[in-house]
Design a protein around this motif. Structure first.
Motif, mmCIF file in Angstrom:
data_model
loop_
_atom_site.group_PDB
_atom_site.id
_atom_site.type_symbol
_atom_site.label_atom_id
_atom_site.label_comp_id
_atom_site.label_asym_id
_atom_site.label_seq_id
_atom_site.Cartn_x
_atom_site.Cartn_y
_atom_site.Cartn_z
ATOM 1 N N TYR A 1 22.782 74.601 39.336
ATOM 2 C CA TYR A 1 21.911 75.068 39.061
ATOM 3 C C TYR A 1 22.422 76.536 38.481
ATOM 4 O O TYR A 1 21.932 77.072 37.715
ATOM 5 C CB TYR A 1 20.630 74.967 39.528
ATOM 6 N N SER B 1 23.250 72.242 29.256
ATOM 7 C CA SER B 1 23.002 71.104 30.060
ATOM 8 C C SER B 1 24.044 70.805 31.297
ATOM 9 O O SER B 1 25.248 71.163 30.706
ATOM 10 C CB SER B 1 22.634 69.854 29.736
ATOM 11 N N THR C 1 24.154 67.466 37.293
ATOM 12 C CA THR C 1 24.001 67.791 38.681
ATOM 13 C C THR C 1 24.396 66.359 39.332
ATOM 14 O O THR C 1 24.293 65.364 38.778
ATOM 15 C CB THR C 1 22.515 68.314 38.998
ATOM 16 N N ALA D 1 20.470 68.205 34.101
ATOM 17 C CA ALA D 1 19.514 69.044 33.926
ATOM 18 C C ALA D 1 19.978 69.926 32.669
ATOM 19 O O ALA D 1 20.763 70.373 32.380
ATOM 20 C CB ALA D 1 19.842 69.631 35.294
ATOM 21 N N LEU E 1 12.868 74.357 32.171
ATOM 22 C CA LEU E 1 13.975 73.451 32.863
ATOM 23 C C LEU E 1 13.492 72.079 32.766
ATOM 24 O O LEU E 1 12.286 71.663 32.923
ATOM 25 C CB LEU E 1 13.969 73.988 34.565
ATOM 26 N N ASP E 2 14.420 71.237 32.677
ATOM 27 C CA ASP E 2 14.236 69.720 32.387
ATOM 28 C C ASP E 2 15.161 69.147 33.401
ATOM 29 O O ASP E 2 16.360 69.469 33.409
ATOM 30 C CB ASP E 2 14.263 69.158 31.010
ATOM 31 N N THR E 3 14.839 68.462 34.401
ATOM 32 C CA THR E 3 15.732 67.640 35.436
ATOM 33 C C THR E 3 15.404 66.303 35.586
ATOM 34 O O THR E 3 14.524 65.684 34.869
ATOM 35 C CB THR E 3 15.274 68.222 36.832
ATOM 36 N N GLU F 1 13.915 69.419 42.882
ATOM 37 C CA GLU F 1 14.249 69.316 41.378
ATOM 38 C C GLU F 1 13.314 68.691 40.627
ATOM 39 O O GLU F 1 13.396 68.496 39.483
ATOM 40 C CB GLU F 1 15.630 68.661 41.316
#
Lengths: 298, 317
Positions: free
Chosen positions: B68, B254, B257, B262, B278-280, B314
């Motif tokens: 991150y 992006s 991870t 992410a 944030l998009d995980t 997350e």
């Protein structure tokens, strides 16, 4: 006197098994580890869960210990070292150990907790799987000895041990014994990663200590039963008869420990399927083969 | 038997800490399942200083802080119009892949708890701790031990039958990371990264889509991470927050991870982050829990949830 010696042998063996288990998990041999763990448990507050069924909750750990000792009462360490040499000894082992289910259902129901209750019911399912595989190999053993007296069963193995005479029965009995003692990979009623301890989950302090002691003694009783039924009991050179019995018992308990830690926990559905679709036909085949062998090689 | 509603977590031995499952049990079977994170956040962030945003977001994701941190730094660089440094990019691959290896080892510890494989738990814990603290050479020296662990695990009797068919994912579901690659989906943010392309990344994909396939992918990626670290041939170096001065702009980037892609969209105004979204992967995967667990045996349901490797921190949104 026999009663005292057998009880001391049971407790001593359970202690050694606990040392072995601690060695297995920590990688270090610490002879005092079980004693320290027991003292720590005894020193802890014994918490009673909210709204338990007090009678079942209190009785379950004691019942498990009593049942395990009762099972051992008819198993000889030496020709004259047996608490009660019953004429129906082989049957009595099975009858006494049936109450393990009762103890676990009580331990599951008594605390009024979800994990414990699921653990208790899981053991009921497990019993349906293993029960026949305890009885049927014992039947074949008794057929060869032509007696249900456990001392006669050991005497019948003076020339050839049953592990040689009926190896299939030995394998089935050991697997079923591991399931009865809810040892890994058959530890479904406690399954730490799934039920957070299951039937153990709500017990603390002295009650948990008794529950764990009961479980250890149960493993020793089943290992002693395996020794009596398949490994020639007290037969062996040099050592005194009781020495051979204890040595073989600890070896079987160690085997159960090692085998269990190398396998993933079995699914209940798979256990039932394997026991009924594979185990019972094999146990029947074992009885048939032993019957034929008795006729051919008396 | 009456149905009972049983909570599993937020602190439960076989599940990641912070994840709360509420299972409605019909005997030993799961009739209904709900999953939520008790430590997640909204995924939308208000105005803050750029440096502080880097620190805050990476600290909010304790299971993959470096990934991150790289994500925020890259997005800030892009928004501020700063050209990425090639040498730093190679050093970042080292820390990203080390984090991936350590994360997969940590997942093995959880799997060991669920399956009752104590030897696996012990060995994976030791290796994970060593991997977390290792520099490049120390990490590469762990290769024989990791290979031995993976080999022994895959030779474990009954393991395949225990995991196969459990947690079967729908290929049309929004899968990411190892979960997607275990369903033979070519889903990997590293594929769009030039540095990864230069060192020859080929995502490891497997048919199956079940817990066994996910185990195989993660074991394969453990070794692949070591290969990538070797190929990157750079000492480890975490990203340093870029000096954005008084820059303004909006950018999105992006990072792959350990749990999947992410993406961060960020608006910078006069050197301050004024909005970020944030998009995980875990936000997507937590939505799969009820489909994967309903009508399963309890043990299978927990293995299915565990195989998704959801990090509750997350889970955003």
């Amino acid at each position: 006197m026999s009663t005292f010696i057998v009880l001391v042998a049971l407790l001593g063996s359970a202690y050694l098994l606990a040392v072995l288990e601690a060695w297995f998990t920590s990688g270090r041999i610490r002879l005092a580890a079980p004693l320290v763990a027991a003292l720590a448990l005894l020193g802890r507050e014994s918490i009673v869960p909210r709204t338990p069924d007090r009678l079942l909750f209190e009785v379950a750990p004691v019942l498990l210990l009593v049942v395990a000792v009762l099972g051992a009462a008819v198993l000889p360490l030496a020709p004259d070292l047996v608490i009660a040499n019953l004429a129906t000894g082989a049957l009595f082992v099975n009858a006494a150990l049936a109450y393990v289910l009762v103890a676990l259902i009580m331990a599951g129901w008594g605390p009024n907790g979800a994990y414990a209750m699921i653990g208790g019911w899981r053991f009921l399912g497990q019993l349906i799987a293993y029960a026949m595989l305890i009885v049927m190999p014992i039947t074949a053993v008794a057929m060869r000895a032509e007696s249900l007296l456990t001392t006669d069963i050991v005497a019948s193995q003076a020339s050839v041990w049953n592990i040689i005479y009926q190896p299939l029965g030995f394998v089935l009995f050991v697997v079923a014994a591991m399931a009865l003692a809810f040892r890994p990979p058959f530890d479904l009623p406690i399954a730490p990663g799934v039920l957070a301890g299951g039937v153990d989950a709500e017990y603390t302090g002295v009650r948990l200590a008794v529950l764990r002691l009961g479980r250890m003694v149960l493993v020793i009783t089943l290992a002693l039963a395996t020794t009596v039924f398949y490994l020639g009991g007290w037969h062996g050179p040099l050592l005194p008869p009781w020495g051979w019995s204890l040595l073989k018992t600890l070896a079987v308990a160690g085997l159960m420990l090692v085998a269990g830690h190398r396998l993933p926990r079995i699914r209940e559905a798979d256990l039932l399927a394997w026991c009924w679709k594979l185990g019972i036909p094999l146990a029947l085949a074992n009885i048939f083969v032993v019957g034929v062998l008795i006729l051919v090689i008396p | 038997m009456d149905w009972i509603e049983v909570p599993f977590g937020p602190l439960f031995p076989g599940l990641p800490g912070g994840l709360r499952l509420v299972l409605t049990l019909d005997g030993d079977g799961v009739a209904k399942a709900q999953a939520e994170s008790v430590v997640g956040n909204s995924g939308h962030y208000g105005e803050t200083d750029a440096d502080e945003f880097v620190t805050r977001l990476s600290a909010a994701m304790p299971l993959a802080p470096m990934a991150y941190r790289v994500l925020v730094c890259r997005t800030l660089e892009k928004a501020a119009g700063i050209a990425p440094n090639g040498g730093t990019a190679r050093a970042q691959i080292g820390v990203l892949e080390r984090e991936r290896a350590a994360s997969h080892l940590s997942w093995l510890v959880q799997l060991a708890q669920q399956l009752g494989l104590s030897w696996l738990g012990q060995q994976a814990t030791v290796l994970q701790l060593q991997a977390c603290r290792a520099d490049r050479d120390q990490l590469l020296a762990l290769r024989p031990a990791i290979q031995a662990l993976a080999g022994r695990l895959m030779r474990t009797p009954l393991l395949e039958s225990r995991l196969s068919g459990i947690g079967l994912t729908d290929p049309t579901a929004p899968l990411r990371g190892p979960v997607a690659r275990a369903a033979n989906k070519r889903e990997d943010a590293r594929l769009t990264d030039e540095t990864y392309q230069r060192i020859g990344l080929a995502p490891l994909m497997i048919h199956g889509g079940d817990a066994l396939a996910r185990l195989r992918v993660r074991l394969g990626e453990l070794e692949q991470s070591l290969d990538l670290i070797e190929a990157a041939a750079a000492v480890f170096g975490g990203p340093v927050p870029p000096n954005v001065d008084n820059a303004s702009g909006t950018a999105e980037s992006s990072v792959e991870t350990p749990r999947g892609r992410a993406a961060l969209r960020l608006t910078l105004e006069h050197g301050r982050v004024i909005a970020a979204t944030l998009d995980t992967a875990c936000s997507q995967h937590i939505g799969l829990v009820s489909d994967l667990t309903e009508q399963c045996e309890l043990g299978d349901a927990l293995v299915a949830v565990g195989s998704l490797d959801i990090s509750p921190w997350e889970v955003v949104g």
